[in-house]
Enzyme design. Structure first.
Site, PDB file in Angstrom:
ATOM      1  N   ASP A  33       0.987  -1.274   0.161  1.00 17.93           N
ATOM      2  CA  ASP A  33       0.055  -0.147  -0.018  1.00 17.93           C
ATOM      3  C   ASP A  33       0.754   1.148   0.139  1.00 17.93           C
ATOM      4  OD1 ASP A  33      -3.194   0.421   1.176  1.00 17.93           O
ATOM      5  OD2 ASP A  33      -2.116   1.954   0.666  1.00 17.93           O
ATOM      6  N   SER A  36      -1.600   6.224   0.393  1.00 16.27           N
ATOM      7  CA  SER A  36      -2.409   7.611  -0.030  1.00 16.27           C
ATOM      8  C   SER A  36      -3.470   7.893   0.428  1.00 16.27           C
ATOM      9  CB  SER A  36      -2.221   7.781  -1.551  1.00 16.27           C
ATOM     10  OG  SER A  36      -2.954   6.797  -2.303  1.00 16.27           O
ATOM     11  N   SER A 127     -16.451  -2.669  -9.900  1.00 15.52           N
ATOM     12  CA  SER A 127     -17.612  -2.053  -9.024  1.00 15.52           C
ATOM     13  C   SER A 127     -18.974  -2.259  -9.993  1.00 15.52           C
ATOM     14  CB  SER A 127     -17.199  -0.527  -8.892  1.00 15.52           C
ATOM     15  OG  SER A 127     -18.526   0.033  -8.629  1.00 15.52           O
ATOM     16  N   TYR A 152     -13.981   7.669 -12.747  1.00 16.05           N
ATOM     17  CA  TYR A 152     -13.881   6.534 -11.649  1.00 16.05           C
ATOM     18  C   TYR A 152     -14.592   5.213 -12.413  1.00 16.05           C
ATOM     19  CZ  TYR A 152     -15.217   3.254  -8.047  1.00 16.05           C
ATOM     20  OH  TYR A 152     -15.516   2.349  -7.322  1.00 16.05           O
ATOM     21  N   LYS A 156     -12.614   1.372 -14.064  1.00 18.54           N
ATOM     22  CA  LYS A 156     -13.154   0.072 -13.696  1.00 18.54           C
ATOM     23  C   LYS A 156     -13.565  -0.580 -15.089  1.00 18.54           C
ATOM     24  CE  LYS A 156     -12.758   0.320  -9.336  1.00 18.54           C
ATOM     25  NZ  LYS A 156     -11.759  -0.433  -8.439  1.00 18.54           N
ATOM     26  N   ASN A 215     -19.309   8.852   0.665  1.00 15.42           N
ATOM     27  CA  ASN A 215     -20.605   7.695   0.836  1.00 15.42           C
ATOM     28  C   ASN A 215     -21.484   7.903   1.989  1.00 15.42           C
ATOM     29  OD1 ASN A 215     -17.702   5.760  -0.245  1.00 15.42           O
ATOM     30  ND2 ASN A 215     -19.673   6.418  -1.561  1.00 15.42           N
ATOM     31  N   LEU A 216     -22.630   7.321   1.627  1.00 17.80           N
ATOM     32  CA  LEU A 216     -23.774   7.379   2.685  1.00 17.80           C
ATOM     33  C   LEU A 216     -23.308   6.942   4.057  1.00 17.80           C
ATOM     34  CD1 LEU A 216     -26.821   8.191   3.158  1.00 17.80           C
ATOM     35  CD2 LEU A 216     -27.385   5.975   2.449  1.00 17.80           C
TER      36      LEU A 216
HETATM   37  C1  WQD Z   1     -25.574   5.843  -1.997  1.00 19.31           C
HETATM   38  C2  WQD Z   1     -26.836   6.503  -1.937  1.00 19.31           C
HETATM   39  C3  WQD Z   1     -26.557   8.769  -2.705  1.00 19.31           C
HETATM   40  C4  WQD Z   1     -24.391  10.222   0.477  1.00 19.31           C
HETATM   41  C5  WQD Z   1     -20.322   4.935  -5.254  1.00 19.31           C
HETATM   42  C6  WQD Z   1     -19.757   4.230  -6.221  1.00 19.31           C
HETATM   43  C7  WQD Z   1     -19.501   2.740  -6.156  1.00 19.31           C
HETATM   44  C8  WQD Z   1     -18.701   2.613  -4.975  1.00 19.31           C
HETATM   45  C9  WQD Z   1     -19.457   3.085  -3.726  1.00 19.31           C
HETATM   46  C10 WQD Z   1     -16.545   3.377  -4.110  1.00 19.31           C
HETATM   47  C11 WQD Z   1     -26.968   7.460  -3.134  1.00 19.31           C
HETATM   48  C12 WQD Z   1     -27.101   8.831  -1.235  1.00 19.31           C
HETATM   49  C13 WQD Z   1     -25.024   9.626  -0.275  1.00 19.31           C
HETATM   50  C14 WQD Z   1     -24.969  11.552   1.237  1.00 19.31           C
HETATM   51  C15 WQD Z   1     -26.885  10.630   0.300  1.00 19.31           C
HETATM   52  N1  WQD Z   1     -17.376   3.088  -4.994  1.00 19.31           N
HETATM   53  N2  WQD Z   1     -26.396   9.586  -0.234  1.00 19.31           N
HETATM   54  N3  WQD Z   1     -26.156  11.531   1.052  1.00 19.31           N
HETATM   55  O1  WQD Z   1     -23.112   6.686  -5.167  1.00 19.31           O
HETATM   56  O2  WQD Z   1     -24.238   4.416  -4.972  1.00 19.31           O
HETATM   57  O3  WQD Z   1     -21.757   4.422  -5.026  1.00 19.31           O
HETATM   58  O4  WQD Z   1     -19.904   4.584  -3.884  1.00 19.31           O
HETATM   59  O5  WQD Z   1     -16.445   2.861  -3.142  1.00 19.31           O
HETATM   60  O6  WQD Z   1     -18.676   2.375  -7.278  1.00 19.31           O
HETATM   61  O7  WQD Z   1     -20.476   4.548  -7.512  1.00 19.31           O
HETATM   62  O8  WQD Z   1     -22.642   5.266  -2.977  1.00 19.31           O
HETATM   63  O9  WQD Z   1     -22.802   5.859  -0.654  1.00 19.31           O
HETATM   64  O10 WQD Z   1     -22.247   7.887  -2.460  1.00 19.31           O
HETATM   65  O11 WQD Z   1     -24.657   6.853  -2.057  1.00 19.31           O
HETATM   66  O12 WQD Z   1     -28.317  10.810   0.173  1.00 19.31           O
HETATM   67  O13 WQD Z   1     -24.250  12.161   2.147  1.00 19.31           O
HETATM   68  O14 WQD Z   1     -26.768   7.531  -0.750  1.00 19.31           O
HETATM   69  O15 WQD Z   1     -27.593   9.581  -3.334  1.00 19.31           O
HETATM   70  O16 WQD Z   1     -28.312   7.494  -3.341  1.00 19.31           O
HETATM   71  P1  WQD Z   1     -23.045   5.343  -4.512  1.00 19.31           P
HETATM   72  P2  WQD Z   1     -23.089   6.421  -1.942  1.00 19.31           P
END
Ligand code: WQD
Length: 355
Positions: A33, A36, A127, A152, A156, A215-216
């Site tokens: 690794d 980064s 992905s 991104y 992939k 991410n969510l």
């Molecule tokens: C999930 C849902 C957002 C944040 C991406 C990449 C995938 C993988 C995971 C790398 C969506 C909603 C998100 C927030 C929200 N890559 N959301 N409020 O976009 O499905 O996938 O990340 O790890 O390859 O494409 O994941 O978690 O960003 O979003 O409402 O603060 O949650 O709109 O519907 P995503 P995500």
């Protein structure tokens, strides 16, 4: 002799969980690794969880081809799991060259080194984003790959095609003996993950997003712990049951176990094709609102959130048909979304107490 698996990007979120499961399954693991996008927290956690403090770690950048070649000279590598890549969707839109340079060069170096050292088995961390804006749900491995919605996602798609072509080119040598991989042949598997979430049940490893989480789930846990003021739910006007987006949230430990099953398939000579693709998901779509409600319920707390406009680039819904992985890898996601959200919260609390 124990087989050795190189885990590039192995100090990161998914890489560290995979390292734990590989060690538990009896493989020797070599972690590489460049740090980064992570620090040593997770690698130290891996050693605590496995009780093995002699897991070799090489701090190298996979974009440095001499360093990668040296890795393959210094260690006998029977299989590689390649995680080392940048993965922030939004950042890739702003900085495409950085993403193409890093994500493609690092993988090309791994493949080149594998080839010059007699060939080995290559597992690529792909992905569901490769499906793009698909309306064929649930997606199977034969669902068409629509144009990627970000650089991104395009990296992939391109890396999957590179692996496919390298495997095809290497197939001109004599057939590989059972499990061997030293006749120059390279076999490959691409695992298409959906949305990895959660943390190890020990709460010693988990997701460590740098800066504001994209991410969510890490945004949810950071809001719950007080690091973020309020969660924005991006859009509640989609034509879905509750108006919010649907995703297939796969527990990171379940995801890690899928990697072990795929490595075993390659090393035990069980592959049916030289290049194979598997969807790694639960097959169960969950909406953003459902996830937030489940998080509040299982952890007994109230989350501060609001609905805001849609996020550009989001697909409305995507979830897997995981039946091929279920059948061929003998793998099925086991943890419930509630268990996973409880593990995510336990990890966030561990971070708050220990960092
Ligand atoms: C999930 C849902 C957002 C944040 C991406 C990449 C995938 C993988 C995971 C790398 C969506 C909603 C998100 C927030 C929200 N890559 N959301 N409020 O976009 O499905 O996938 O990340 O790890 O390859 O494409 O994941 O978690 O960003 O979003 O409402 O603060 O949650 O709109 O519907 P995503 P995500």
């Amino acid at each position: 002799m124990k087989k050795r698996v190189l885990v590039s990007g192995g100090a990161g979120y998914i890489g560290s969980h995979v390292t734990v499961e590989l060690v538990n399954a009896g493989y020797d693991v070599l972690v590489a690794d460049n740090m980064s996008n992570c620090d040593m927290t997770c690698f130290e956690g891996v050693k605590k969880i496995t009780g093995k403090d002699d897991i070799p770690f090489e701090c190298i950048d996979c974009c440095d081809d001499a360093a990668v070649q040296k890795l393959f000279s210094d260690y006998r590598i029977d299989a590689v799991i390649h995680f080392a890549a940048y993965k922030a969707v939004g950042e890739s839109v702003a900085e495409p060259v950085k993403y193409y340079r890093n994500n493609l060069d690092s993988f090309l170096n791994i493949l080149e080194a594998s080839k010059t050292h007699g060939g080995c088995n290559v597992l690529f961390s792909s992905s569901a984003t490769v499906y793009g804006e698909t309306d064929e749900l649930p997606v199977t491995e034969n669902s068409p790959r629509k144009p990627a919605t970000s650089p991104y996602g395009n990296t992939k798609q391109i890396c999957e095609d590179i692996l496919r072509d390298v495997v095809k080119a290497s197939a001109v040598y004599e057939p590989m003996e059972q499990g061997a991989s030293r006749n120059g042949q390279i076999k490959g598997i691409a695992l298409r993950y959906f949305n990895p979430i959660g943390a190890h049940p020990s709460a010693l490893i988990g997701e460590l997003p740098r800066g504001v989480p994209n991410n969510l789930v890490p945004f949810i846990t950071q809001t719950a712990i007080g690091k973020r003021e309020c969660l924005s739910i991006f859009g509640n006007d989609y034509p879905t049951p509750d108006g919010t987006c649907l995703r297939d949230y796969i527990d990171v430990v379940d995801l890690a176990k899928a990697h072990v099953a795929a490595v075993a398939r390659m090393l035990d000579g069980k592959m049916k094709e030289s290049y194979e693709i598997f969807n790694i998901g639960t097959g169960r779509p969950v909406s953003v609102s459902e996830l937030v409600t489940a998080f509040e319920k299982v952890n007994g707390l109230k989350l501060n959130y609001k609905y805001t406009p849609r996020r550009p680039g989001d697909v409305m819904a995507i979830w897997a048909d995981p039946s091929l992985a279920n059948e061929e890898l003998g793998w099925t996601a086991e943890r419930t979304v509630e268990e996973t959200l409880a593990s995510a919260w336990a990890w966030e609390k561990h971070l708050a107490e220990n960092r």
